[in-house]
Design a protein around this motif. Structure first.
Motif, PDB file in Angstrom:
ATOM      1  N   ALA A  92       0.929  -1.222  -0.055  1.00  0.00           N
ATOM      2  CA  ALA A  92       0.094  -0.073   0.006  1.00  0.00           C
ATOM      3  C   ALA A  92       0.758   1.274   0.037  1.00  0.00           C
ATOM      4  N   ASP A  93       0.467   2.149  -0.764  1.00  0.00           N
ATOM      5  CA  ASP A  93       1.022   3.477  -0.826  1.00  0.00           C
ATOM      6  C   ASP A  93       0.530   4.463   0.003  1.00  0.00           C
ATOM      7  N   ILE A  94      -0.823   4.405   0.404  1.00  0.00           N
ATOM      8  CA  ILE A  94      -1.728   5.088   1.359  1.00  0.00           C
ATOM      9  C   ILE A  94      -2.546   4.550   2.356  1.00  0.00           C
ATOM     10  N   LEU A  95      -2.319   4.623   3.543  1.00  0.00           N
ATOM     11  CA  LEU A  95      -3.380   4.072   4.391  1.00  0.00           C
ATOM     12  C   LEU A  95      -4.549   5.131   4.843  1.00  0.00           C
ATOM     13  N   VAL A  96      -5.686   4.626   4.448  1.00  0.00           N
ATOM     14  CA  VAL A  96      -6.906   5.834   4.806  1.00  0.00           C
ATOM     15  C   VAL A  96      -7.690   5.315   6.037  1.00  0.00           C
ATOM     16  N   MET A  97      -7.831   6.227   6.794  1.00  0.00           N
ATOM     17  CA  MET A  97      -8.621   5.933   8.117  1.00  0.00           C
ATOM     18  C   MET A  97      -9.737   7.226   8.409  1.00  0.00           C
ATOM     19  N   GLY A  98     -10.723   6.839   9.030  1.00  0.00           N
ATOM     20  CA  GLY A  98     -11.770   7.965   9.410  1.00  0.00           C
ATOM     21  C   GLY A  98     -11.122   8.893  10.396  1.00  0.00           C
ATOM     22  N   VAL A 123      -0.276   8.558   5.289  1.00  0.00           N
ATOM     23  CA  VAL A 123      -1.739   8.196   6.145  1.00  0.00           C
ATOM     24  C   VAL A 123      -2.611   9.388   5.984  1.00  0.00           C
ATOM     25  N   VAL A 124      -3.553   8.897   5.459  1.00  0.00           N
ATOM     26  CA  VAL A 124      -4.916   9.992   5.461  1.00  0.00           C
ATOM     27  C   VAL A 124      -6.230   9.707   6.265  1.00  0.00           C
ATOM     28  N   TYR A 125      -6.535  10.732   6.849  1.00  0.00           N
ATOM     29  CA  TYR A 125      -7.707  10.578   7.684  1.00  0.00           C
ATOM     30  C   TYR A 125      -8.925  11.518   7.021  1.00  0.00           C
TER      31      TYR A 125
END
Length: 129
Positions: free
Chosen positions: A86-92, A108-110
């Motif tokens: 993964a290049d990007i981890l997305v979480m709420g 890391v993107v929220y």
């Protein structure tokens, strides 16, 4: 760009669709880790309404989801990110700052959650009826 996210996705609702759709828009592939029933029990002392294979089936049926796997342990997030390249981890954004430790291996993107809707609230409403 490969995007990864994680969740229970129990009692699937529009908030789930919106956050997954926005996560998918950040890359070319969306990989989703669906929490196992055992993991959910260890976190919340209750099992999900829908068992893990049903929840994974629902997520996998979305046209913008590339791959689904079972998340068996919260402590394995780093390994899951690496394993799925993964290049990007997305979480709420309710997790804001909690996954910044993974910035060394991916971005890391929220993302903002859909207001006024949550699985917990839905379950409480149904119980009250």
């Amino acid at each position: 760009m490969r995007v990864i996210t994680f969740g229970t996705f129990d009692v699937f609702h529009v908030g789930h669709v919106k956050i997954l759709e926005r996560a998918a828009a950040l890359g070319t592939e969306l990989i989703v880790g669906v929490s196992t029933d055992a993991l959910n029990y260890s976190k919340k002392q209750r099992y999900p309404i829908y068992e893990q294979s049903q929840r994974a089936y629902i997520i996998n049926s979305l046209k913008f989801v590339t791959e689904v796997f079972f998340e068996e342990s919260l402590e394995l997030k780093r390994e899951y990110i690496k394993q799925h390249k993964a290049d990007i981890l997305v979480m709420g954004d309710d997790w804001l700052g909690k996954f910044d430790e993974f910035n060394d291996i991916c971005k890391v993107v929220y993302l903002e959650r859909t207001p006024s809707i949550s699985t917990t609230e839905i379950i409480e409403i149904v119980k009250a009826i």
